[in-house]
Design an enzyme around this catalytic site. Structure first.
Site, PDB file in Angstrom:
ATOM      1  N   SER A 184      -3.628  -5.130  -5.741  1.00  0.00           N
ATOM      2  CA  SER A 184      -4.650  -4.656  -4.808  1.00  0.00           C
ATOM      3  C   SER A 184      -5.979  -4.335  -5.466  1.00  0.00           C
ATOM      4  O   SER A 184      -7.012  -4.380  -4.808  1.00  0.00           O
ATOM      5  CB  SER A 184      -4.132  -3.438  -4.047  1.00  0.00           C
ATOM      6  OG  SER A 184      -3.725  -2.425  -4.946  1.00  0.00           O
ATOM      7  N   HIS A 212      -1.742  -7.972   0.558  1.00  0.00           N
ATOM      8  CA  HIS A 212      -3.000  -8.724   0.462  1.00  0.00           C
ATOM      9  C   HIS A 212      -2.794 -10.235   0.496  1.00  0.00           C
ATOM     10  O   HIS A 212      -3.744 -10.990   0.324  1.00  0.00           O
ATOM     11  CB  HIS A 212      -3.750  -8.315  -0.807  1.00  0.00           C
ATOM     12  CG  HIS A 212      -4.063  -6.860  -0.844  1.00  0.00           C
ATOM     13  ND1 HIS A 212      -5.158  -6.322  -0.220  1.00  0.00           N
ATOM     14  CD2 HIS A 212      -3.384  -5.816  -1.387  1.00  0.00           C
ATOM     15  CE1 HIS A 212      -5.160  -5.000  -0.392  1.00  0.00           C
ATOM     16  NE2 HIS A 212      -4.090  -4.678  -1.099  1.00  0.00           N
ATOM     17  N   LYS A 242      -4.569  -5.105   7.288  1.00  0.00           N
ATOM     18  CA  LYS A 242      -5.494  -5.770   6.366  1.00  0.00           C
ATOM     19  C   LYS A 242      -5.914  -7.105   6.981  1.00  0.00           C
ATOM     20  O   LYS A 242      -6.656  -7.110   7.950  1.00  0.00           O
ATOM     21  CB  LYS A 242      -4.859  -5.858   4.989  1.00  0.00           C
ATOM     22  CG  LYS A 242      -4.803  -4.437   4.395  1.00  0.00           C
ATOM     23  CD  LYS A 242      -4.038  -4.260   3.125  1.00  0.00           C
ATOM     24  CE  LYS A 242      -4.115  -2.786   2.721  1.00  0.00           C
ATOM     25  NZ  LYS A 242      -3.156  -2.408   1.697  1.00  0.00           N
TER      26      LYS A 242
END
Ligand SMILES: *Cc1c(COP(=O)(O)O)cnc(C)c1O
Length: 392
Positions: A184, A212, A242
């Site tokens: 991250s 991610h 996200k």
């Protein structure tokens, strides 16, 4: 008169402020997107994890609106009591089919990625077992080992050989390898194929935190698909706040894993379900991810543009092909000054300091999105070059 309890807190806070580790929350008077209003100032923002620009997407917003009208705003209880509604069940089926880390996989919605990691690890290992963790894993994977009361064995970043040694030396009855798929704060990618080989050789689980990667890598399906892997020992955790642009997280795994979490994992059992309207929004978001080839192509173009333009900067650009593009500055005070210098030039990039990253590696975490225009990235590059010449 201030009590001694408050006095002790105030001394701790004063020490933190003096050490350059003070954290401030900036308040946005805008939705997420490149054109944010940060503490009242319009800026171009490179800060959020909204990699595909879905957090403010009209179709997703409309799905949330319709979801609120149809299902109300609150789920009322945990999934096991009465909070599990039709949109949750539909979304779980769609996520399972899309992400499936093994044939016949099921998916389970969780309130957040943090809770999901706690639930996965606590469901699969316990006291006397071992969690093998990359040193740069997200903090919540380490917290998960604590909650599970398992031993936490950390290995150097991306170092599969070191992991192999630690696995070989372990006598733990149950072993679990936990890794961020995309790290991250670094943007680099775990060697998943090699980790799966080791998991097979040492009869371990492989927990892949794809916070991610989901929506971005593997043409949207995530890091496990990108690596071409499938196994019953893989447990994928994907976040939905996200690239998916909304909130929450999911676990995708063999049905026995999912059912074990449902039956036994405290972060699942003792937490209220997310509102069904969010599941409605997420079904629209998942449709946009499935059809997201153009968004991902735009994102890839912005990444290439940024990397090409950032080569001659005086700070170290880490080797990352993902939307997370870290510029290592080093010192805490320097990175804060650089972030403020950019803000003065109308560009918002957050400064990331220890303990989130190792000592001496404070950095700008530049985060790119399909919502950025080429002109936005030019603006960022200009501001960085300008700040380098005339530090604030
Ligand atoms: C953001 C993040 C999480 C936590 O997910 P939330 O849904 O924000 O709680 C977990 N792991 C990684 C690698 C993350 O970046």
């Amino acid at each position: 008169m201030t009590t001694s309890l408050i006095g002790a807190l105030e001394r701790g806070l004063a020490q933190r402020r003096a050490s350059g580790r003070w954290r401030v929350r900036r308040t946005l008077a805008s939705p997420q997107g490149p054109g944010a209003i940060v503490d009242g100032v319009p800026v171009v923002a490179f800060a959020s994890n909204d990699y595909l620009g879905l957090a403010n997407d009209p179709a997703v917003i409309e799905a949330a609106r319709e979801g609120a009208a149809r299902w109300g705003v609150g789920a009322g209880a945990s999934h096991l009591v009465c909070g599990h509604q039709v949109p949750h069940a539909d979304l779980e089926r769609e996520l399972a089919a899309y992400v499936a880390p093994c044939p016949g996989a099921q998916a389970l919605l969780m309130g957040s990625g943090y809770l999901a990691n706690l639930a996965i690890v606590a469901a699969l290992v316990g006291r006397g077992d071992a969690v093998f963790a990359d040193r740069l894993n997200h903090a919540c994977l380490n917290d998960a080992a604590l909650l599970a009361r398992a031993d936490l064995v950390r290995y150097p970043h991306l170092d599969a050989d070191a992991l192999a040694q630690r696995l070989a030396a372990s006598r733990a009855p149950r072993r679990l390898i936990a890794t961020d798929a995309v790290f991250s704060m670094d943007g680099d990618v775990a060697p998943l194929a090699r980790l799966l080989e080791l998991a097979q050789a040492h009869d371990a689980w492989l927990v892949v935190d794809d916070a991610h990667g989901f929506g971005v890598l593997g043409d949207g399906r995530g890091s496990v698909a990108a690596a071409g892997l499938a196994s019953e020992r893989i447990v994928t955790m994907g976040t939905l706040g996200k690239a998916a642009g909304v909130a929450g997280a999911f676990v995708a795994a063999h049905p026995a894993v999912v059912e074990t979490i449902v039956q036994s994992a405290r972060p699942y059992i003792y937490s209220t379900a997310a509102p069904a309207l969010l599941a409605c929004a997420l079904r629209a978001s998942l449709a946009a991810i499935r059809d997201g080839h153009e968004r991902r192509a735009r994102l890839a173009a912005r990444i290439a543009q940024f990397r090409a333009g950032a080569q001659d900067l005086p700070w170290t650009l880490l080797p990352s092909s993902t939307p997370i593009q870290p510029l290592i500055v080093g010192g805490d005070a320097e990175v804060v000054a650089l972030s403020l210098a950019l803000l003065a030039r109308g560009v918002f990039v957050p400064a990331i300091r220890p303990p989130t990253v190792p000592e001496g590696t404070a950095r700008l975490r530049i985060s790119l999105s399909a919502a950025h225009e080429a002109a936005d990235v030019d603006r960022l590059l200009d501001a960085l070059h300008d700040a380098q010449r005339a530090p604030a």
